[in-house]
Scaffold this motif. Structure first.
Motif, PDB file in Angstrom:
ATOM      1  N   ALA A 121       0.798  -1.226   0.000  1.00 26.29           N
ATOM      2  CA  ALA A 121       0.000   0.000   0.000  1.00 26.29           C
ATOM      3  C   ALA A 121       0.827   1.271   0.000  1.00 26.29           C
ATOM      4  O   ALA A 121       0.272   2.353  -0.081  1.00 26.29           O
ATOM      5  N   GLY A 122       2.122   1.164   0.073  1.00 27.19           N
ATOM      6  CA  GLY A 122       2.963   2.354   0.007  1.00 27.19           C
ATOM      7  C   GLY A 122       3.928   2.241  -1.153  1.00 27.19           C
ATOM      8  O   GLY A 122       4.738   1.326  -1.182  1.00 27.19           O
ATOM      9  N   GLN A 123       3.844   3.124  -2.094  1.00 27.56           N
ATOM     10  CA  GLN A 123       4.698   3.037  -3.274  1.00 27.56           C
ATOM     11  C   GLN A 123       5.895   3.985  -3.176  1.00 27.56           C
ATOM     12  O   GLN A 123       6.982   3.572  -2.858  1.00 27.56           O
ATOM     13  N   CYS A 124       5.689   5.253  -3.422  1.00 19.64           N
ATOM     14  CA  CYS A 124       6.816   6.186  -3.532  1.00 19.64           C
ATOM     15  C   CYS A 124       7.269   6.749  -2.183  1.00 19.64           C
ATOM     16  O   CYS A 124       8.388   7.201  -2.054  1.00 19.64           O
ATOM     17  N   GLY A 125       6.400   6.764  -1.203  1.00 13.83           N
ATOM     18  CA  GLY A 125       6.755   7.293   0.104  1.00 13.83           C
ATOM     19  C   GLY A 125       6.358   8.738   0.326  1.00 13.83           C
ATOM     20  O   GLY A 125       6.545   9.270   1.410  1.00 13.83           O
ATOM     21  N   TYR A 126       5.819   9.392  -0.688  1.00 10.33           N
ATOM     22  CA  TYR A 126       5.438  10.800  -0.572  1.00 10.33           C
ATOM     23  C   TYR A 126       4.381  11.010   0.516  1.00 10.33           C
ATOM     24  O   TYR A 126       4.484  11.920   1.321  1.00 10.33           O
ATOM     25  N   CYS A 127       3.376  10.178   0.545  1.00 11.75           N
ATOM     26  CA  CYS A 127       2.231  10.395   1.434  1.00 11.75           C
ATOM     27  C   CYS A 127       2.181   9.448   2.625  1.00 11.75           C
ATOM     28  O   CYS A 127       1.433   9.679   3.568  1.00 11.75           O
ATOM     29  N   ILE A 128       2.940   8.383   2.569  1.00 12.48           N
ATOM     30  CA  ILE A 128       2.703   7.258   3.474  1.00 12.48           C
ATOM     31  C   ILE A 128       2.870   7.592   4.954  1.00 12.48           C
ATOM     32  O   ILE A 128       2.122   7.078   5.783  1.00 12.48           O
ATOM     33  N   SER A 129       3.801   8.461   5.309  1.00  9.37           N
ATOM     34  CA  SER A 129       3.988   8.749   6.734  1.00  9.37           C
ATOM     35  C   SER A 129       2.758   9.434   7.324  1.00  9.37           C
ATOM     36  O   SER A 129       2.296   9.073   8.403  1.00  9.37           O
ATOM     37  N   GLY A 130       2.199  10.396   6.628  1.00 10.82           N
ATOM     38  CA  GLY A 130       0.988  11.065   7.107  1.00 10.82           C
ATOM     39  C   GLY A 130      -0.208  10.137   7.133  1.00 10.82           C
ATOM     40  O   GLY A 130      -1.014  10.161   8.064  1.00 10.82           O
ATOM     41  N   ILE A 131      -0.322   9.311   6.103  1.00 12.59           N
ATOM     42  CA  ILE A 131      -1.432   8.359   6.044  1.00 12.59           C
ATOM     43  C   ILE A 131      -1.326   7.354   7.179  1.00 12.59           C
ATOM     44  O   ILE A 131      -2.328   7.033   7.832  1.00 12.59           O
ATOM     45  N   LEU A 132      -0.143   6.849   7.433  1.00 15.14           N
ATOM     46  CA  LEU A 132       0.026   5.884   8.528  1.00 15.14           C
ATOM     47  C   LEU A 132      -0.337   6.486   9.878  1.00 15.14           C
ATOM     48  O   LEU A 132      -1.016   5.842  10.690  1.00 15.14           O
ATOM     49  N   MET A 133       0.102   7.702  10.118  1.00 14.31           N
ATOM     50  CA  MET A 133      -0.212   8.353  11.396  1.00 14.31           C
ATOM     51  C   MET A 133      -1.725   8.533  11.562  1.00 14.31           C
ATOM     52  O   MET A 133      -2.285   8.247  12.622  1.00 14.31           O
ATOM     53  N   ARG A 134      -2.361   9.004  10.509  1.00 10.64           N
ATOM     54  CA  ARG A 134      -3.804   9.233  10.581  1.00 10.64           C
ATOM     55  C   ARG A 134      -4.563   7.898  10.659  1.00 10.64           C
ATOM     56  O   ARG A 134      -5.566   7.788  11.359  1.00 10.64           O
ATOM     57  N   ALA A 135      -4.075   6.893   9.957  1.00  3.88           N
ATOM     58  CA  ALA A 135      -4.716   5.575   9.969  1.00  3.88           C
ATOM     59  C   ALA A 135      -4.638   4.932  11.353  1.00  3.88           C
ATOM     60  O   ALA A 135      -5.606   4.339  11.830  1.00  3.88           O
ATOM     61  N   VAL A 136      -3.489   5.043  11.996  1.00  7.66           N
ATOM     62  CA  VAL A 136      -3.335   4.481  13.347  1.00  7.66           C
ATOM     63  C   VAL A 136      -4.312   5.154  14.310  1.00  7.66           C
ATOM     64  O   VAL A 136      -4.983   4.481  15.104  1.00  7.66           O
ATOM     65  N   ALA A 137      -4.422   6.462  14.227  1.00  9.64           N
ATOM     66  CA  ALA A 137      -5.365   7.178  15.098  1.00  9.64           C
ATOM     67  C   ALA A 137      -6.792   6.748  14.826  1.00  9.64           C
ATOM     68  O   ALA A 137      -7.588   6.565  15.755  1.00  9.64           O
ATOM     69  N   LEU A 138      -7.125   6.549  13.565  1.00  9.00           N
ATOM     70  CA  LEU A 138      -8.479   6.117  13.198  1.00  9.00           C
ATOM     71  C   LEU A 138      -8.770   4.713  13.710  1.00  9.00           C
ATOM     72  O   LEU A 138      -9.826   4.460  14.288  1.00  9.00           O
ATOM     73  N   VAL A 139      -7.844   3.804  13.512  1.00 13.09           N
ATOM     74  CA  VAL A 139      -8.026   2.423  13.994  1.00 13.09           C
ATOM     75  C   VAL A 139      -8.120   2.402  15.512  1.00 13.09           C
ATOM     76  O   VAL A 139      -8.953   1.691  16.078  1.00 13.09           O
ATOM     77  N   ASP A 140      -7.302   3.195  16.183  1.00 13.06           N
ATOM     78  CA  ASP A 140      -7.374   3.278  17.644  1.00 13.06           C
ATOM     79  C   ASP A 140      -8.730   3.797  18.107  1.00 13.06           C
ATOM     80  O   ASP A 140      -9.264   3.351  19.114  1.00 13.06           O
ATOM     81  N   ARG A 141      -9.271   4.741  17.356  1.00 14.30           N
ATOM     82  CA  ARG A 141     -10.537   5.364  17.737  1.00 14.30           C
ATOM     83  C   ARG A 141     -11.745   4.469  17.431  1.00 14.30           C
ATOM     84  O   ARG A 141     -12.644   4.330  18.247  1.00 14.30           O
ATOM     85  N   LEU A 142     -11.774   3.839  16.250  1.00 17.23           N
ATOM     86  CA  LEU A 142     -12.959   3.080  15.840  1.00 17.23           C
ATOM     87  C   LEU A 142     -12.775   1.572  15.854  1.00 17.23           C
ATOM     88  O   LEU A 142     -13.762   0.837  15.884  1.00 17.23           O
ATOM     89  N   GLY A 143     -11.543   1.102  15.781  1.00 16.59           N
ATOM     90  CA  GLY A 143     -11.258  -0.328  15.835  1.00 16.59           C
ATOM     91  C   GLY A 143     -11.984  -1.134  14.778  1.00 16.59           C
ATOM     92  O   GLY A 143     -12.053  -0.740  13.622  1.00 16.59           O
ATOM     93  N   VAL A 144     -12.546  -2.253  15.192  1.00 17.82           N
ATOM     94  CA  VAL A 144     -13.179  -3.172  14.248  1.00 17.82           C
ATOM     95  C   VAL A 144     -14.469  -2.620  13.653  1.00 17.82           C
ATOM     96  O   VAL A 144     -14.986  -3.169  12.688  1.00 17.82           O
ATOM     97  N   ASP A 145     -15.002  -1.555  14.212  1.00 15.97           N
ATOM     98  CA  ASP A 145     -16.216  -0.944  13.673  1.00 15.97           C
ATOM     99  C   ASP A 145     -15.944  -0.044  12.472  1.00 15.97           C
ATOM    100  O   ASP A 145     -16.861   0.550  11.916  1.00 15.97           O
ATOM    101  N   LEU A 146     -14.712   0.049  12.066  1.00 10.93           N
ATOM    102  CA  LEU A 146     -14.280   0.903  10.966  1.00 10.93           C
ATOM    103  C   LEU A 146     -14.897   0.448   9.644  1.00 10.93           C
ATOM    104  O   LEU A 146     -14.950  -0.744   9.356  1.00 10.93           O
TER     105      LEU A 146
END
Length: 67
Positions: free
Chosen positions: A8-33
């Motif tokens: 899911a990460g190709q060039c690396g341009y966006c991946i650090s921001g996406i990973l940070m936001r994704a972790v926060a989202l998964v932490d917040r909503l978990g399996v209900d995502l």
């Protein structure tokens, strides 16, 4: 791990921001995502590689692994 498994990460341009936001989202909503939750949360991030489908799938896989 889900991002690596689904390539899911190709060039690396966006991946650090996406990973940070994704972790926060998964932490917040978990399996209900949902697909819509992920797309809405990551809408502000620009993926130049067009990897959006794999990124969403990786976030959903990571959330399901939280069980």
């Amino acid at each position: 791990q889900a991002f690596l498994d689904l390539q899911a990460g190709q060039c690396g341009y966006c991946i650090s921001g996406i990973l940070m936001r994704a972790v926060a989202l998964v932490d917040r909503l978990g399996v209900d995502l949902t697909d819509a939750d992920v797309r809405l949360e990551l809408d502000a991030h620009l993926c130049r590689c067009g990897d959006h489908t794999r990124i969403v799938a990786a976030v959903l896989r990571a959330a399901s692994a939280q069980q």
